[in-house]
Design an enzyme around this catalytic site. Structure first.
Site, short mmCIF file in Angstrom:
data_model
loop_
_atom_site.label_atom_id
_atom_site.label_comp_id
_atom_site.label_asym_id
_atom_site.label_seq_id
_atom_site.Cartn_x
_atom_site.Cartn_y
_atom_site.Cartn_z
N ASN A 175 21.52 20.29 -27.10
CA ASN A 175 22.13 21.35 -27.94
C ASN A 175 21.27 22.60 -28.07
OD1 ASN A 175 20.44 19.67 -29.56
ND2 ASN A 175 21.34 20.55 -31.38
N GLU A 212 14.07 11.87 -34.19
CA GLU A 212 14.84 12.91 -34.90
C GLU A 212 16.29 12.74 -34.46
OE1 GLU A 212 13.42 14.64 -37.12
OE2 GLU A 212 11.35 14.16 -36.61
N CYS A 267 22.15 19.96 -35.07
CA CYS A 267 22.06 18.76 -35.92
C CYS A 267 22.08 19.14 -37.40
CB CYS A 267 20.80 17.99 -35.59
SG CYS A 267 19.31 18.99 -35.75
N GLU A 279 8.35 15.99 -37.80
CA GLU A 279 7.77 16.92 -36.85
C GLU A 279 7.31 18.16 -37.61
OE1 GLU A 279 10.92 17.56 -33.99
OE2 GLU A 279 10.24 15.85 -32.80
P1 NAD Z 1 21.57 11.56 -26.68
O1 NAD Z 1 20.96 10.57 -27.62
O2 NAD Z 1 22.72 11.15 -25.88
O3 NAD Z 1 20.47 12.08 -25.64
C1 NAD Z 1 19.28 12.71 -26.05
C2 NAD Z 1 18.24 12.53 -24.95
O4 NAD Z 1 17.88 11.15 -24.88
C3 NAD Z 1 18.72 12.91 -23.55
O5 NAD Z 1 17.63 13.45 -22.83
C4 NAD Z 1 19.14 11.56 -22.97
O6 NAD Z 1 19.10 11.53 -21.58
C5 NAD Z 1 18.09 10.65 -23.58
N1 NAD Z 1 18.49 9.25 -23.75
C6 NAD Z 1 19.73 8.76 -24.03
N2 NAD Z 1 19.67 7.41 -24.11
C7 NAD Z 1 18.38 7.06 -23.90
C8 NAD Z 1 17.69 5.81 -23.86
N3 NAD Z 1 18.31 4.64 -24.04
N4 NAD Z 1 16.36 5.82 -23.62
C9 NAD Z 1 15.70 6.99 -23.45
N5 NAD Z 1 16.30 8.19 -23.44
C10 NAD Z 1 17.63 8.23 -23.69
O7 NAD Z 1 21.88 12.84 -27.56
P2 NAD Z 1 22.59 14.18 -27.09
O8 NAD Z 1 24.04 13.92 -26.98
O9 NAD Z 1 21.83 14.76 -25.95
O10 NAD Z 1 22.30 15.13 -28.35
C11 NAD Z 1 23.11 15.18 -29.48
C12 NAD Z 1 22.49 14.35 -30.60
O11 NAD Z 1 21.18 14.82 -30.90
C13 NAD Z 1 23.28 14.48 -31.89
O12 NAD Z 1 23.38 13.21 -32.47
C14 NAD Z 1 22.40 15.39 -32.75
O13 NAD Z 1 22.56 15.25 -34.13
C15 NAD Z 1 21.04 14.97 -32.31
N6 NAD Z 1 20.04 15.98 -32.61
C16 NAD Z 1 19.15 15.73 -33.61
C17 NAD Z 1 18.21 16.69 -33.95
C18 NAD Z 1 17.21 16.45 -35.05
O14 NAD Z 1 16.24 17.20 -35.13
N7 NAD Z 1 17.40 15.46 -35.89
C19 NAD Z 1 18.17 17.89 -33.24
C20 NAD Z 1 19.11 18.10 -32.23
C21 NAD Z 1 20.04 17.13 -31.91
#
Ligand code: NAD
Length: 485
Positions: free
Chosen positions: A155, A253, A287, A466
């Site tokens: 995002n 996060e 997020c 963080e």
């Molecule tokens: P996602 O969990 O699908 O993927 C995030 C990252 O993790 C990607 O690089 C993906 O390839 C990797 N990943 C996925 N499964 C994994 C696994 N089993 N092992 C290791 N790596 C893995 O999330 P997304 O769809 O890319 O992002 C959206 C999500 O991120 C939303 O839930 C949003 O709320 C969250 N988000 C949180 C914050 C925060 O600071 N809390 C900030 C931005 C986004």
């Protein structure tokens, strides 16, 4: 420096740009147009093994490099990001579907700021000492952990990627970093920038691939001692289940379902303007966006009318046009997910007040993934729409009568990332802020943050914090030494 983007992106390992060992690639789409614009390495365990070897070779020298030298190289990276702001912003907008002006004004400047912030942090970071009167002194050495893994979502592609990498490098670690496979381009370009800035080979290794394969290979690797992850709660749960029994340091996060609580005594104009931003900036794919809008009943109807009017006026279209306020959502997969969530909201009894449908944009963006900003009311608090993260341009409205009711609704999900409160009553604002279960609470504002503050979520929104010294502490191993006099 040439920041041209090749059709086949490459991994950045040991200072070299190399293809995935398997020769496999994933298609990379521009969500604004729906067309394939290139290919991303589909890396596996062997690529991670190679990256870890490069990091192991680089670690002894980098961990012993003076703070001043680390400061200089990280600052140089920041300067190069700024020098190439335009190219990086275009690359990111094409990769992610967000309006180009948003990349230019927020994402890319913040990526530079992340490097600059942690470059200076390492010059000022200090460890503790505790004197036992005349008997002994205890002091804490904070040493780099070794090789750490940084995994980020789509995002805010470069913004969140650098938010992890910068403190890890500043503290003297070598890094294996994986951006989202959905938005890999700015991470690829960051490798070029780091090379140009003189970051020694192997200190930062950027490996592309999907989560379940490449991402998990990072989490499972025994030589990677800490994982800093930002992404969904579901993936965070899986990562924790792998990393915890290996006793890795973990920072997670995760997702949110943030309440935006509006009282009748708020500054109306400011609240309305910021509520539009907090609901729909980046197509609601931040997020920290407020996805549940709780409104005091006596102003509910007035708010509803004004909010619908302003939402309908948002200009949606080609992300490259300066007039565009709403771009595309990030992918076809995500488009389908958000549309399913809207259908579910209707099944749950929701009344769609505006939006709720796909939008077709003419010209080059005809095949892109656009969803009209959507407002839904009439849903019970405990339904899925009001308790599960959608992460798109969809918000719900709920009315409340009392402060206690607002608090109960605000805290009524498994998430606890962020919240906003709009009121001119300062006692109420502070009272509520203390009781809301969220890692960050904004009073009469949204998305403002001093980078020195701790950042992260409560409950299922994450573990650890963080930002500022929290990040420097996370990326260092404390060792206590006691000297008897
Ligand atoms: P996602 O969990 O699908 O993927 C995030 C990252 O993790 C990607 O690089 C993906 O390839 C990797 N990943 C996925 N499964 C994994 C696994 N089993 N092992 C290791 N790596 C893995 O999330 P997304 O769809 O890319 O992002 C959206 C999500 O991120 C939303 O839930 C949003 O709320 C969250 N988000 C949180 C914050 C925060 O600071 N809390 C900030 C931005 C986004």
């Amino acid at each position: 420096m040439n920041l041209a983007i090749p059709y086949h992106l490459e991994n950045f390992i040991g200072g070299n740009f190399i293809g995935p060992l398997s020769g496999e690639f994933l298609d990379n789409y521009n969500p604004a147009t729906g067309s394939i614009v290139g290919q991303t390495p589909n890396s596996h365990k062997k690529d991670i093994d190679l990256a870890v070897k490069a990091a192991q070779q680089a670690f002894p020298e980098w961990s012993n490099t003076s703070n001043e030298k680390r400061f200089l190289v990280l600052n140089k990276i920041a300067a190069l990001i700024e020098d190439h702001l335009e190219e990086l912003a275009i690359a990111e907008s094409n990769d992610n579907g967000k309006p180009l002006w948003l990349s230019k004004e927020v994402d890319i400047p913040r990526a530079a700021e992340n490097f600059r912030f942690f470059a200076t942090a390492i010059m000022h970071f200090a460890s503790e000492s505790h004197a036992m009167q005349d008997k002994a002194i205890n002091y804490t050495l904070r040493q780099p952990i070794g090789i750490v893994g940084c995994i980020s979502p789509w995002n805010l592609p470069l913004y969140l990627f650098t938010w992890k990498i910068a403190p890890a490098l500043a503290a003297g670690n070598c890094v294996i970093a994986k951006p989202s496979e959905v938005t890999p381009i700015t991470a690829f370009l960051l490798g070029k920038i780091c090379k140009e800035a003189g970051l020694p080979d192997g200190v930062l290794n950027i490996v592309h691939g999907n989560g379940s394969d490449c991402g998990e290979a990072i989490v499972k690797h025994p030589e990677i001692k800490a994982i800093s992850f930002t992404g969904s709660t579901l993936a965070g749960e899986r990562i924790a289940s792998i990393a915890a029994p290996m006793f890795k340091k973990l920072s997670l996060e995760l997702g949110g379902k943030n309440p935006n609580i509006i009282f009748a005594d708020c500054d109306w104009e400011k609240m309305l303007k910021e509520t539009i931003r907090s609901s729909f900036t980046n197509q609601g794919q931040i997020c920290l966006c407020g996805s549940r809008i709780l409104v005091e009943r006596k102003i509910y109807d007035a708010f509803k009318a004004a909010f619908i009017e302003k939402t309908k006026a948002l200009v949606q279209g080609d992300p490259l046009l300066p007039s565009t306020q709403q771009g595309a959502v990030v992918s076809k997969l995500h488009f389908d997910k958000v549309m399913r969530c809207i259908a579910l909201a209707k099944e749950e009894g929701g009344n769609v007040l505006c939006g709720g449908e796909a939008v077709s944009v003419e010209g080059r963006c005809k095949g892109g993934y656009y969803i009209a900003p959507t407002i839904i009311e009439g849903l019970p608090q405990q339904c899925k729409t009001n308790t599960e993260e959608i992460f798109g341009p969809v918000v719900t409205l709920q009315a409340f009568d009392t402060e206690a009711e607002a608090l109960a609704i605000a805290n009524g999900t498994s998430y606890g990332l962020a919240a906003s409160i709009w009121t001119q009553d300062i006692s109420r604002a502070h009272r509520m802020a203390g009781q809301i279960q969220a890692g960050i609470v904004w009073i009469n504002c949204w998305l403002k943050r001093d980078l020195r503050t701790a950042f992260g979520g409560m409950k299922n929104s994450g573990v650890g914090r963080e930002g500022g010294w929290e990040a420097m502490r996370f990326f260092t191993e404390p060792k206590n030494i006691c000297v008897q006099f």
